[in-house]
Enzyme design. Structure first.
Site, PDB file in Angstrom:
ATOM      1  N   GLU A  52       0.806  -1.229   0.000  1.00 40.52           N
ATOM      2  CA  GLU A  52       0.000   0.000   0.000  1.00 40.52           C
ATOM      3  C   GLU A  52       0.836   1.275   0.000  1.00 40.52           C
ATOM      4  O   GLU A  52       0.464   2.273  -0.611  1.00 40.52           O
ATOM      5  CB  GLU A  52      -0.961   0.002   1.190  1.00 40.52           C
ATOM      6  CG  GLU A  52      -2.123  -0.982   1.060  1.00 40.52           C
ATOM      7  CD  GLU A  52      -1.730  -2.402   1.414  1.00 40.52           C
ATOM      8  OE1 GLU A  52      -0.582  -2.632   1.847  1.00 40.52           O
ATOM      9  OE2 GLU A  52      -2.575  -3.304   1.261  1.00 40.52           O
ATOM     10  N   HIS A  65     -11.672  -4.887   8.493  1.00 44.45           N
ATOM     11  CA  HIS A  65     -12.171  -4.700   7.129  1.00 44.45           C
ATOM     12  C   HIS A  65     -13.511  -3.963   7.110  1.00 44.45           C
ATOM     13  O   HIS A  65     -14.283  -4.110   6.168  1.00 44.45           O
ATOM     14  CB  HIS A  65     -12.357  -6.052   6.422  1.00 44.45           C
ATOM     15  CG  HIS A  65     -11.074  -6.716   6.024  1.00 44.45           C
ATOM     16  ND1 HIS A  65     -10.214  -7.241   6.931  1.00 44.45           N
ATOM     17  CD2 HIS A  65     -10.509  -6.927   4.807  1.00 44.45           C
ATOM     18  CE1 HIS A  65      -9.171  -7.772   6.290  1.00 44.45           C
ATOM     19  NE2 HIS A  65      -9.328  -7.588   5.010  1.00 44.45           N
TER      20      HIS A  65
END
Lengths: 327, 329
Positions: free
Chosen positions: A60, A129
């Protein structure tokens, strides 16, 4: 007009922008043949090829930073963070680099990038999440922050984000992907920083963001049967924020309920509340404003707990009923 | 066009004289900054690269103006070598409107897009992915440009380093990862912070070439960087260069340097001074005479004195500009 899903609307905006401008390209995890974790980029690699739909390693920081470097040198990257929770790993590049470079360099650089990412709960994916972290980036000068609720808004605002010369954070909601609305074919641009009154009303202003816009509209239906007529205001963009529309709506109704999925404490709901009380709308309030927001807990796995952790239609209905009894 | 020292970059004696001047400009610039800071004439903090002149001057000399660099928080030298005007740099440190960043960046953020400097970075390792992004632009636009990311030894322990090198490697991007190993990440000795013997060994993990060189040997820096740059231009992907060097000063102004010995410092100063080594080599090869070398040194000193004057007399940044340039229109 045809009705399409939010996911399809996002894909249309991406495809139209890429057809229009060769400098637009995408990078992110599994966005190629897999089509992205939520299928948003399905079929795009077939049209645009692997050079422009770049599937990346699970990195990321490098994904965000590569977008910054590419943006600074003449491209218009759109990067996808697979889940908005993963922004923790990319934050240096977003906060310390993308947001500040223009200012630090005395205006001599521009960073035209878009970060797209799905946020929010409701899929049973538990604490890592399911977060709504849009407020983190709304806090950083130099970033623009968009949170579209409908397919129509998603397409028009994404086009606006892509042509904008600033770093734009674009928060999609997992549960919105399957929702549908009327969406025109072809490119159209919804200006960043303009709120939308999703339903006109007279009794209470409900300001809702993201998936909560849908819940507020459902609540409006329930309440209309009780002769309570609520106005639903969707800011659509957190930065810049259309304060005027919010203020004027509260002046009209005299009551305000703010609904966000993100955790209440230090959340964007507090920012919206302060807009109302810091401005002339304060004088028109005839009841304390109400904030409905996420519980101050990591998102639990159990479906009942998960549901309870964020505002639901019945919570909005109840809050509005209580407010009406203030008269 | 004389070439007294054969080199694959094709640098002439004239080029080498220029590089020698750049080395002195770097040294005088940072020594002057040290002095101005002590006098309270500039504020903030300083990270000086005195003793590391060969890495910046040698690598910068083989880059084209259209190539990009990302510099480190110890980046004055890298920036000078890439061609940024020292007047504008000094003005930036004085917080003047004529500064490279209109007085809003300061020492740790000096950037100059016109000369390909994508900016110094206050975040260790923050420049790696940005350089990868520039390399990606070059590849996607079909431009014959490279991006060189400068960073220190400590940055190779950051996640961004590993992610960026891996990404550049799998996409064959024209990126050079140039590690100035000056032996210490602030107070952390490289020997204590990693078990790899050479930082260039880390290249193996990503399937790219890694090379360790004497970073105080100017010609070695030139030669190695040139090879890496040419390889990148041919589309053969990134190289990791580790250049061994040493900063003569502390990490920043507040550093008492307790983590190293006087003997160690003296050894690097006396035996390995990169400027003196370059001068000896150039005189021996006939690039210039002792007198010419002295002349170049004096010119460099004058350039820095002039830069200070330029900075001091430039207009101070107006408070009214505070809200400018947060967003592009």
């Amino acid at each position: 007009m045809r009705e399409i899903t939010y996911a399809d609307a996002v894909r249309e905006a991406l495809s139209e922008a890429m057809r229009e401008n060769e400098e637009v390209f995408m990078l992110g995890e599994d966005i190629g043949v897999y089509g992205g974790a939520f299928g948003v980029s399905r079929g795009m690699v077939e049209e645009f090829g692997e050079e422009r739909i770049r599937s990346t390693p699970i990195s990321e920081s490098a994904i965000a930073g590569t977008a910054v470097g590419a943006a600074m040198t003449g491209m218009r990257p759109i990067f996808e963070l697979q889940f908005s929770d993963f922004i923790t790993i990319a934050l240096d590049q977003i906060v310390n680099q993308a947001a500040k470079i223009r200012y630090m360099y005395g205006g001599k650089a521009k960073i035209p990038l878009v970060m797209r990412t799905p946020g929010g709960s409701g899929t049973g994916a538990a604490a890592q999440h399911s977060q709504s972290l849009e407020n983190w980036t709304a806090h950083i000068p130099g970033l623009k922050v968009i949170q579209p609720a409908t397919a129509y808004d998603a397409k028009g605002l994404l086009h606006a984000a892509i042509i904008d010369d600033n770093p734009v954070m674009f928060y999609e909601h997992k549960l919105c992907y399957r929702t549908t609305s009327d969406v025109p074919e072809g490119k159209y641009v919804i200006p960043i920083g303009v709120a939308d009154i999703k339903k006109v009303g007279t009794d209470i202003t409900v300001i809702a963001t993201g998936i909560m816009v849908h819940k507020a509209l459902e609540a409006a239906e329930v309440l209309s049967k009780e002769d309570i007529n609520i106005e639903v205001v969707d800011p659509r963009t957190l930065v810049p924020l259309d304060k005027e529309t919010i203020i004027q709506s509260v002046i009209k109704t005299g009551k305000a309920v703010i609904v966000t999925e993100a955790v209440k404490r230090s959340g964007f709901s507090a920012e919206l509340a302060s807009v109302i009380v810091e401005n002339e709308s304060f004088d028109f309030l005839d009841a304390p404003l109400v904030r409905l927001a996420g519980a101050e807990i990591p998102m639990p796995y159990h479906p009942e707990l998960e549901k309870k952790a964020v505002p639901q239609v019945e919570n909005i209905v109840e809050a509005c009923r209580n407010l009406m009894s203030h008269n | 066009m004389t070439i007294s020292i054969p080199n694959s970059a094709g640098l002439t004696d004239e080029d080498l004289k220029n590089i020698y001047r750049v080395m002195w400009e770097i040294r005088f610039f940072d020594e002057k900054v040290d002095q101005l800071f002590a006098q309270g004439l500039i504020h903030g903090t300083t990270h000086l690269a005195v003793g590391q002149e060969a890495t910046a001057a040698g690598s910068g000399a083989v880059l084209r103006k259209t190539d990009w660099i990302t510099a480190t928080h110890r980046g004055h030298g890298q920036t000078i070598a890439k061609g940024t005007d020292v007047n504008a740099m000094m003005a930036e440190l004085f917080g003047r409107t004529t500064g490279t960043n209109k007085g809003k960046g300061g020492s740790m953020h000096i950037a100059d897009l016109d000369t390909g400097n994508l900016g110094a970075n206050g975040i260790v390792g923050g420049g790696f992915p940005i350089a990868v992004g520039a390399g990606l632009t070059a590849k996607m636009k079909g431009w014959n440009r490279v991006a060189l990311a400068y960073a220190g030894d400590g940055s190779t322990n950051e996640g961004s380093f590993h992610e960026a090198v891996n990404l550049a490697a799998i996409w064959d991007l024209p990126v050079i990862f140039f590690i100035e190993n000056n032996q210490y990440g602030m107070s952390g000795s490289v020997k204590k912070m990693t078990r790899v013997k050479q930082l260039s060994d880390r290249a193996q993990a990503y399937g790219i070439e890694g090379v360790t060189i004497d970073g105080n040997d100017l010609m070695s820096v030139i030669e190695t960087t040139h090879q890496a740059v040419e390889k990148a231009r041919r589309g053969e992907g990134p190289t990791l260069i580790e250049a061994l060097t040493y900063r003569w000063k502390g990490h920043s102004k507040s550093d008492a340097k307790k983590y190293r010995t006087k003997e160690e410092e003296e050894n690097w100063r006396k035996e390995k001074d990169p400027i003196r080594r370059a001068k000896d080599r150039f005189i021996a090869a006939g690039v210039f005479t002792e007198e010419e070398a002295d002349e170049i040194r004096k010119k460099a000193k004058q350039a820095i004195e002039d830069a200070v004057k330029f900075g001091e007399k430039s207009p101070v940044v107006a408070v009214e500009t505070m809200y400018e340039d947060v967003y592009a229109e």
